[in-house]
Write an enzyme that holds these catalytic residues in place. Structure first.
Site, mmCIF file in Angstrom:
data_model
loop_
_atom_site.group_PDB
_atom_site.id
_atom_site.type_symbol
_atom_site.label_atom_id
_atom_site.label_comp_id
_atom_site.label_asym_id
_atom_site.label_seq_id
_atom_site.Cartn_x
_atom_site.Cartn_y
_atom_site.Cartn_z
ATOM 1 N N ASP B 64 55.695 -27.081 -11.653
ATOM 2 C CA ASP B 64 57.101 -26.819 -11.991
ATOM 3 C C ASP B 64 57.186 -25.671 -12.993
ATOM 4 O OD1 ASP B 64 57.573 -28.947 -10.404
ATOM 5 O OD2 ASP B 64 58.203 -30.326 -12.003
ATOM 6 N N TYR B 157 70.920 -4.891 -13.856
ATOM 7 C CA TYR B 157 69.628 -5.198 -13.239
ATOM 8 C C TYR B 157 68.593 -4.136 -13.611
ATOM 9 C CZ TYR B 157 66.111 -5.748 -9.545
ATOM 10 O OH TYR B 157 64.937 -5.908 -8.868
ATOM 11 N N LYS B 161 64.976 -4.451 -15.674
ATOM 12 C CA LYS B 161 63.689 -4.070 -15.094
ATOM 13 C C LYS B 161 63.033 -2.954 -15.920
ATOM 14 C CE LYS B 161 62.937 -6.734 -11.562
ATOM 15 N NZ LYS B 161 61.791 -7.667 -11.594
#
Lengths: 451, 251
Positions: B64, B157, B161
């Site tokens: 997990d 975004y 990055k």
């Protein structure tokens, strides 16, 4: 140099340059070895010689690595044996022995290996068909066991530990010294016979017919040759020359010792220089330069045994990605595997610079020792990802034929094939569990192959 | 250990259900004996991914992993694959989000920054310690060409990055000499679940092409690649276009 403590990890590589990892290098004296073993952390320790193993047996990622012990040789005993430290190189040993009219009975393709490394890898040379491998030439081995106790082991007093250590890749204990047998020689020269043979059948037939007449024998194979000339080779054989065979300069100094490398490759070129066209040109030239038959040519030890020792750091020519060596042995009646391997290499046009075929005599009882009676073929390839499927196919063929690959050169074998190649692997693992339950001795090879 | 031909024995996929991570796993699994630690949120996607890798021949351990739960990362990464070295760790998670929502909706913006920047920094630090201690291994960090010059059209975004890319480039420098290395991958437009429904940009690639380039780069020891390789030239040109002109470009 005494052990001043670690300077911090440094990146070490195998001779092939294709595997690398960082370990903490120590420069011990013989007295430090037990202490170092006691202080080994969870990543353990491995002894390293001169770094000539092609793959990863002398690397220990995240752990400790012991540099070679200082050179110590002699004196030469009346029975021709000599006591040496494990860090002594065969280069130094040969230079000690030759003026005394003696030579090492087994030398691999380089003199720049240590006695400890030669034992741990149970190295072989061109004399295997007559003299066996390095482990066959040893009277006794000094070993510091993982629990720190020092032990002198002989095949008679402790056969189990001795034959687990010969070829045991340094995992049964740290080898600190050995008493070795030597052979008498009259000169430092070899009386050689060179023969050019047009195809594999001719090579195999000639070696079966007359290898036993020579102390040393090896065939260099032109892997570019295909079809009816597949496996064409230059077969080179020799015996130690006697004093009356020398003339001129060589007669004046019959026991001249070999010198250091004459040329150095100063840096790693950004791209490998061992490319197909270069290799093709070399192979073509090398084959045609050889005489159809020449006998009685005198060669020096360097020329005959160690031609690559003349160029220091020749492994750099392969560029930053390095190269892998693949060496197999199969029983004598399974020469079809040798043929199949050569066919695939020549069909897929993989450049191999030095391909060498030898005929082994019977192997010794070493549990993980490589040599066993039959054909041994060694090839080097620039390391490339697309080699993997071909070499995996070779492994399958070798296993099916009852053969094996050489751990001192391996850097890519699939671990599940190992038990079939080395039937005493289970005994070896059981011994390690007993001798070294905490795994104070570890290496990247041991990790990769679950030795 | 990674062998001499660049084949790893144990691979950790963080964000293991992404198309690119799966393609990479499949590519390495072509060689028998691969062990994959698949770290992702529990659920049917992870089960399907694990099944896919198992049928490709790998042994798979499911773990997990929640990217935004950074407090849990140190213990998680320490405990992964006990008794095994991690040969390659792939940081493959990230969200694209809705470009216009991402800079106007506070929750969306913070979430995107956390998943795409904070979480990679968090796992990067933990992975670096582990790989440094084991003396070998490669961290593969999936950046994007969008981070190289941030554009108006997806700047939330792109900025996340850009930050992630810079962190992993620096981490690679910091790890020099430790035996561990970092490979930063800058793909262009990749046809995946994440980009489904969007018009493909020029020089678009498939997840398989990215996987191929990455496995080759891991084998050859590269520290930075563009996929496709031609993107490198395009981006180095775009990086130097003046802002006034850049904003008028149809990109």
């Amino acid at each position: 140099m005494p052990d001043d403590g670690p300077l911090g990890p440094e990146v070490l590589t195998g001779w092939g340059g294709a595997v690398r990892s960082a370990g903490t290098l120590h420069h011990p004296t013989a007295a430090d070895v037990a202490r170092r073993l006691g202080a080994a952390g969870p990543r353990g320790l491995i002894a390293r010689g001169l770094g000539r193993s092609y793959g990863d047996p002398a690397l220990n990622a995240g752990g400790d690595v012991l540099a070679p012990l200082p050179t110590a040789i002699g004196p030469l005993a009346g029975d021709g044996t000599v006591e040496v430290s494990a860090g002594t190189s065969l280069h130094d040993l040969v230079r000690f022995l030759l003026p005394r009219g003696r030579f090492v009975p087994v030398t691999p393709g380089t003199r720049y290996v240590t006695v400890g490394g030669a034992l741990a890898c149970d190295v072989h040379g061109k004399s295997h068909h007559r003299s066996g491998s390095f482990g066959d030439q040893v009277v006794s081995v000094d070993l510091v066991l993982p629990d720190g106790t020092a032990r002198t082991v002989t095949p008679e007093t402790d056969a189990e530990l001795y034959w687990a250590t010969v070829g045991g890749m340094g995992l049964t204990g740290v080898i600190t010294g050995a008493r070795l047998r030597t052979v008498p020689v009259e000169t430092a020269y070899l009386d050689t016979t060179t023969r050019r043979l047009g195809d594999l059948d001719a090579v195999l037939a000639e070696m079966v017919a007359s290898d036993d007449d020579y102390a040393y024998s090896v065939a260099w194979i032109d892997t570019d040759a295909r079809g009816s000339s597949l496996g064409r080779a230059v077969l080179s054989r020799g015996d130690h020359a006697t004093r009356d065979q020398l003339s001129g300069r060589s007669a004046a100094d019959p026991l001249a010792v070999p010198g250091p490398p004459r040329v150095t490759v100063p840096f790693v070129p950004p791209v490998g220089l061992v490319t197909r066209p270069a290799v093709r040109a070399f192979n073509e030239l090398w084959f045609h330069k050889a005489p159809r038959l020449r006998t009685g040519e005198l060669q020096t030890i360097s020329q005959f045994f160690h031609p690559l020792d003349g160029v220091a750091h020749w492994n750099r020519l392969y560029g930053p990605r390095g190269f892998v060596q693949y060496q197999l042995v199969v029983p004598e009646h399974r020469d079809d595997v040798v043929r199949s391997v050569l066919e695939q290499v020549s069909r897929d046009r993989h450049p191999t610079f030095l391909t060498v075929l030898k005929r082994f005599g019977p192997g010794n009882p070493g549990w993980l020792s490589f040599p066993t009676a039959g054909w041994t073929l060694a090839l080097d390839f620039p390391a490339r990802r697309d080699l993997a499927p071909m070499l995996d196919r070779f492994d399958e063929e070798v296993v099916a034929a009852g053969g094996r690959v050489y751990l001192a050169k391996d850097a890519r074998l699939r671990p599940e094939l190992l038990p079939a190649m080395y039937p005493r692997l289970a005994d070896f693992r059981e011994l390690r569990d007993r001798l070294d339950p905490e795994r104070r001795l570890q290496s990247d090879l041991a990790r990769r192959l679950s030795l | 250990m990674i062998n001499a031909l660049g084949q790893p024995q144990t691979v950790l996929l963080l964000g293991g259900t992404s198309d690119i991570a799966l393609a990479l796993g499949r590519s390495w699994a072509r060689q028998p004996g691969l062990y994959v630690v698949l770290a992702a949120r529990p659920g049917t996607r992870r089960e399907a991914a694990a099944e896919e890798l198992r049928s490709a021949g790998a042994e798979v351990e499911e773990v997990d992993f929640e990217a935004t739960d950074t407090a849990a990362h140190p213990a998680l990464i320490e405990g992964l694959a006990a008794g095994r070295d991690i040969d390659v760790a792939v940081v493959a998670f990230g969200v694209l989000g809705d470009e216009e929502q991402a800079w106007q909706d506070h929750d969306a913006a913070v979430h995107l920054a956390e998943v795409n920047y904070v979480a990679p920094v968090s796992v990067g630090v933990c992975l670096a310690q582990r790989l440094r201690r084991q003396g070998h291994g490669v961290i593969v960090a999936f950046s994007s060409v969008a981070g190289e010059r941030v554009r108006r059209s997806n700047f939330a975004y792109g900025a996340s990055k850009a930050g992630m890319d810079g962190f992993y480039l620096g981490l690679g420098e910091a790890l020099r000499g430790s035996g561990a290395r970092v490979l930063v991958v800058r793909p262009g437009f990749v046809h995946t679940k994440m980009t489904a429904g969007r018009a493909p940009a020029p020089l678009s690639v498939t997840a398989e092409q990215v996987a191929d380039a990455v496995t080759e780069a891991v084998a050859s020891g590269d520290d930075l690649i563009w996929v496709p390789g031609a993107m490198r030239g395009v981006m180095s040109g775009l990086r130097h276009v003046p802002r006034a002109l850049f904003r008028r470009l149809p990109i």
